[in-house]
Each structure stands twice: as structure tokens, then as C-alpha cells.
Design a protein around this motif. Structure first.
Motif, mmCIF file in Angstrom:
data_model
loop_
_atom_site.group_PDB
_atom_site.id
_atom_site.type_symbol
_atom_site.label_atom_id
_atom_site.label_comp_id
_atom_site.label_asym_id
_atom_site.label_seq_id
_atom_site.Cartn_x
_atom_site.Cartn_y
_atom_site.Cartn_z
ATOM 1 N N PRO A 26 30.305 -19.850 -20.223
ATOM 2 C CA PRO A 26 30.657 -18.974 -19.096
ATOM 3 C C PRO A 26 30.763 -17.520 -19.545
ATOM 4 C CG PRO A 26 32.615 -20.052 -19.930
ATOM 5 C CD PRO A 26 31.462 -20.583 -20.758
ATOM 6 N N ALA A 27 31.027 -16.620 -18.613
ATOM 7 C CA ALA A 27 31.215 -15.207 -18.942
ATOM 8 C C ALA A 27 32.313 -15.058 -19.996
ATOM 9 C CB ALA A 27 31.596 -14.425 -17.681
ATOM 10 N N SER A 28 32.119 -14.147 -20.940
ATOM 11 C CA SER A 28 33.038 -14.012 -22.068
ATOM 12 C C SER A 28 34.103 -12.949 -21.807
ATOM 13 C CB SER A 28 32.260 -13.651 -23.326
ATOM 14 O OG SER A 28 33.106 -13.622 -24.460
ATOM 15 N N VAL A 29 35.276 -13.138 -22.404
ATOM 16 C CA VAL A 29 36.367 -12.169 -22.347
ATOM 17 C C VAL A 29 36.875 -11.928 -23.767
ATOM 18 C CG1 VAL A 29 37.083 -12.810 -20.020
ATOM 19 C CG2 VAL A 29 38.120 -13.956 -21.979
ATOM 20 N N ASP A 30 37.554 -10.793 -23.956
ATOM 21 C CA ASP A 30 38.117 -10.475 -25.270
ATOM 22 C C ASP A 30 39.357 -9.603 -25.071
ATOM 23 O OD1 ASP A 30 38.699 -9.945 -27.872
ATOM 24 O OD2 ASP A 30 36.811 -8.960 -28.371
ATOM 25 N N SER A 82 37.228 -11.821 -16.444
ATOM 26 C CA SER A 82 38.056 -13.023 -16.303
ATOM 27 C C SER A 82 37.754 -13.736 -14.996
ATOM 28 C CB SER A 82 39.544 -12.645 -16.351
ATOM 29 O OG SER A 82 39.871 -12.079 -17.593
ATOM 30 N N GLY A 83 37.645 -12.952 -13.906
ATOM 31 C CA GLY A 83 37.298 -13.552 -12.624
ATOM 32 C C GLY A 83 35.959 -14.251 -12.653
ATOM 33 N N LYS A 84 34.996 -13.618 -13.309
ATOM 34 C CA LYS A 84 33.667 -14.247 -13.408
ATOM 35 C C LYS A 84 33.724 -15.512 -14.256
ATOM 36 C CE LYS A 84 28.795 -13.244 -14.179
ATOM 37 N NZ LYS A 84 28.515 -14.620 -14.577
ATOM 38 N N ARG A 85 34.547 -15.494 -15.301
ATOM 39 C CA ARG A 85 34.661 -16.681 -16.155
ATOM 40 C C ARG A 85 35.238 -17.854 -15.359
ATOM 41 N NH1 ARG A 85 34.297 -17.704 -21.609
ATOM 42 N NH2 ARG A 85 35.604 -19.365 -22.455
ATOM 43 N N VAL A 86 36.258 -17.588 -14.536
ATOM 44 C CA VAL A 86 36.836 -18.644 -13.701
ATOM 45 C C VAL A 86 35.776 -19.226 -12.769
ATOM 46 C CG1 VAL A 86 38.502 -19.158 -11.880
ATOM 47 C CG2 VAL A 86 39.171 -17.716 -13.808
ATOM 48 N N LEU A 87 35.004 -18.349 -12.118
ATOM 49 C CA LEU A 87 33.980 -18.823 -11.186
ATOM 50 C C LEU A 87 32.875 -19.595 -11.905
ATOM 51 C CD1 LEU A 87 33.677 -15.705 -8.842
ATOM 52 C CD2 LEU A 87 34.864 -17.876 -8.401
ATOM 53 N N ASP A 88 32.503 -19.141 -13.096
ATOM 54 C CA ASP A 88 31.492 -19.870 -13.874
ATOM 55 C C ASP A 88 31.994 -21.270 -14.216
ATOM 56 O OD1 ASP A 88 29.832 -17.688 -13.774
ATOM 57 O OD2 ASP A 88 30.167 -17.065 -15.858
ATOM 58 N N TYR A 89 33.250 -21.340 -14.654
ATOM 59 C CA TYR A 89 33.838 -22.646 -14.966
ATOM 60 C C TYR A 89 33.902 -23.536 -13.720
ATOM 61 C CZ TYR A 89 35.624 -22.268 -19.801
ATOM 62 O OH TYR A 89 35.751 -22.208 -21.167
#
Length: 318
Positions: free
Chosen positions: A56-60, A82-89
Motif C-alpha cells: 500500500p501507500a507508504s508513510v514515514d 496515511s489516508g491513502k494507505r488506509v484506503l489501499d488496505y
């Protein structure tokens, strides 16, 4: 029918991936069909073990806030990603439709809530690790959310239950990825395992070598990536590391461990280990003090691997 379990790891540092890989393999050994996700620096370890994971989209957040960044960088980069990572998951979970998800990734936990996927949290994080108010409050809110929304909150630790632990967690032994048993590294005086956010380990290697120690530094020009670190930690007389994942691996390996922390979370873990007086670990904060601890290491730790315990907890809940 065999249960289908999603296993997702946080993308900051490789230790998150190796820890969740150990749980994934323990689940597979008990008949579960496992699918992995996470990305980040740990992706190469996942691929070394023969898995093709969803990324999914990465965060750091550590890089954006603690490691030379600032709150503005967090708000303009980490938060939207973070929002994109949640949606990807969430999309991945809807396509996979697993019986459960096991994760140390807060965003996978949020996606589990969105998709109605039974959630099993596996992490050692605690608001007591952080000095900065923004980090402490955020971690407190996150921990409360994960405890209330998950089936269980598994808490792998090398320290006994104490006041620094969040209320409502289930203590399990530390977790280490054991690998395939093919590695047979030569004995060494010390193995240095910097985290993704460490610095100064190259200077430490020079110091220890000049003092006559046989030293291996993970990530050096001579180091080749390996599927699992545990055999190399077992071959060393002492481990020097920063991250908690390596602390857990040293505990399972039974190798004395010198902890040299850098991030807020690493300093917080170190304080808990010192306050609880856990045998086998020593915390130092400079190259001269680390070098002295290598010459006179703590006693050997004695822990079982918690990967089987974690898998049993998850499958029992199913």
C-alpha cells in the motif's frame, strides 16, 4: 476449510516485517493460508522468504517528524499518505476477504474496521515510550482504539508486565524470525545491527576493530542480505542494536545485547528495560560506553520464541 489470515506490517524499518513474517510462518505451520502486506524497508525480507506481498501507500512518521523533519512535514506528507494507505488496505481486504488480519500497522487496523475484518493487533507500542506530548497523546489514542476495536492486543515483550504497559494487552514472549535453518555463520565477537534511523555504527565498528574485536556490521559494504538474522545473532558473543525487533531477536538467540537507542520509541523501550531490570540487556548512549559494554557484556538472556504463542492466540480466536 483452512482459515485465511492477512498479515500486515508497518513500513518504518525492517524489524516490523521480520516480526510479522515469523507470525505468518507460525500460522502457516498450523494450516492457515497467509497473505502478507506492508512494503517499506522490510519488503526485501518478505521477498527473501518467498512471499509476494501487497504494497500500500507508504508513510514515514519518524523520518517526517523525529529524523530532521517537523510537524508541517507530517501534516503535508505523512497525514495524506496515511489516508491513502488506509484506503489501499481496505481495498486489499475487500478483495481478499480473510477470516482475520494480524497486524502491527495502525492503518491496517483502521482498514479492518472499515471492512469488518476481525482484527488482531500485535505490537509492543505504548504511550509511555514518548516524551513529546504530540507523540504521547497520539499513541494513547491509537492504543485505546486498537484495544477497543480488536479481538485481542498481543504484546510481545522482554520485560515483565509493568505500569508502562497499556491496559488490556496480552503479554506474549518476544518474537524472532528463525529462517530456514540453512545459515551457519562463523562465530564472531560482536554483531552490530543499526536500525533504519541509527547513525554512528560505522565509527563504532572502527573502534571495536581497533580494540581487537572480530566485528560484523549489518548493512556494511561486506554484508549481504540474509533471509533471517537469528542465526547470526546466535553466532555472536554480543549484539549491539537500536531497534526493539533486534532486541527481541537477541533475547530469543540467548545473546547478550547492548542497546544504543536513537528514536523516541527506542529511548522509551530502553527506559522500560532499565527500570524493570531485565537480565541480558544493557543500555548505552555513546561509542566509548558501547565499546566498554562489548568488552564486559551483560549476562545471557533466556527467552522462548513467541511466534507460536501469537499464532495459537489468533487461531484459537477463529
Amino acid at each position: 476449510m483452512d482459515p485465511v489470515v492477512a498479515v500486515a506490517h508497518y513500513p518504518e524499518g525492517a524489524g516490523h516485517a521480520t516480526r510479522m513474517l515469523a507470525v505468518a510462518q507460525a500460522l502457516e505451520a498450523r494450516g492457515a493460508a497467509v497473505h502478507l502486506a506492508g512494503g517499506g524497508p522490510g519488503q526485501e525480507f518478505v521477498e527473501c522468504q518467498g512471499y509476494d506481498e501487497f504494497v500500500p501507500a507508504s508513510v514515514d512518521y519518524i523520518g517526517d517528524y523525529q529524523n530532521g523533519g517537523n510537524l508541517l512535514r507530517v501534516l503535508t506528507h505523512s497525514v495524506p499518505m496515511s489516508g491513502k494507505r488506509v484506503l489501499d488496505y481496505a481495498g486489499w481486504l475487500r478483495r481478499l476477504d480473510p477470516d482475520a488480519i494480524v497486524t502491527d500497522d495502525m492503518f491496517a487496523a483502521m482498514a479492518a474496521t472499515l471492512t469488518g475484518t476481525p482484527l488482531h493487533v500485535l505490537t509492543h507500542n505504548s504511550p509511555h515510550f514518548y516524551d513529546a506530548v504530540v507523540e504521547e497523546v497520539f499513541t494513547w489514542l491509537l492504543t485505546k482504539y486498537q484495544i477497543s476495536s480488536g479481538e485481542q492486543f498481543l504484546y510481545p515483550s522482554v520485560w515483565p508486565a509493568c505500569n508502562a504497559d497499556p491496559k488490556g494487552v496480552t503479554h506474549i514472549p518476544p518474537i524472532a524470525l528463525e529462517g530456514d535453518g540453512e545459515a551457519d555463520p562463523d562465530p564472531m565477537d560482536a554483531i552490530l545491527v543499526p536500525s533504519y534511523y541509527s547513525h554512528g555504527f560505522d565509527a563504532l565498528e572502527r573502534t571495536l576493530t581497533e580494540q581487537g574485536h572480530d566485528v560484523t556490521r549489518v548493512g556494511s559494504d561486506d554484508w549481504e542480505s540474509v533471509p533471517a538474522m537469528l542465526p547470526y545473532l546466535e553466532a555472536a558473543d554480543v549484539v549491539v542494536c537500536s531497534g526493539y525487533s533486534t532486541v527481541m531477536e537477541a533475547a530469543v538467540a540467548g545473546t547478550p545485547c547492548v542497546i544504543w537507542p536513537f528514536t523516541d520509541e527506542q529511548h522509551g523501550v530502553s527506559r522500560v528495560i532499565e527500570k524493570t531490570g531485565v537480565a541480558g540487556f544493557q543500555v548505552e548512549h555513546s561509542i566509548p560506553h558501547v565499546a566498554r559494554a562489548v568488552r564486559q557484556p551483560p549476562e545471557e538472556p533466556d527467552f522462548e520464541n513467541g511466534d507460536d504463542t501469537a499464532a495459537e492466540h489468533v487461531l484459537r480466536a477463529l
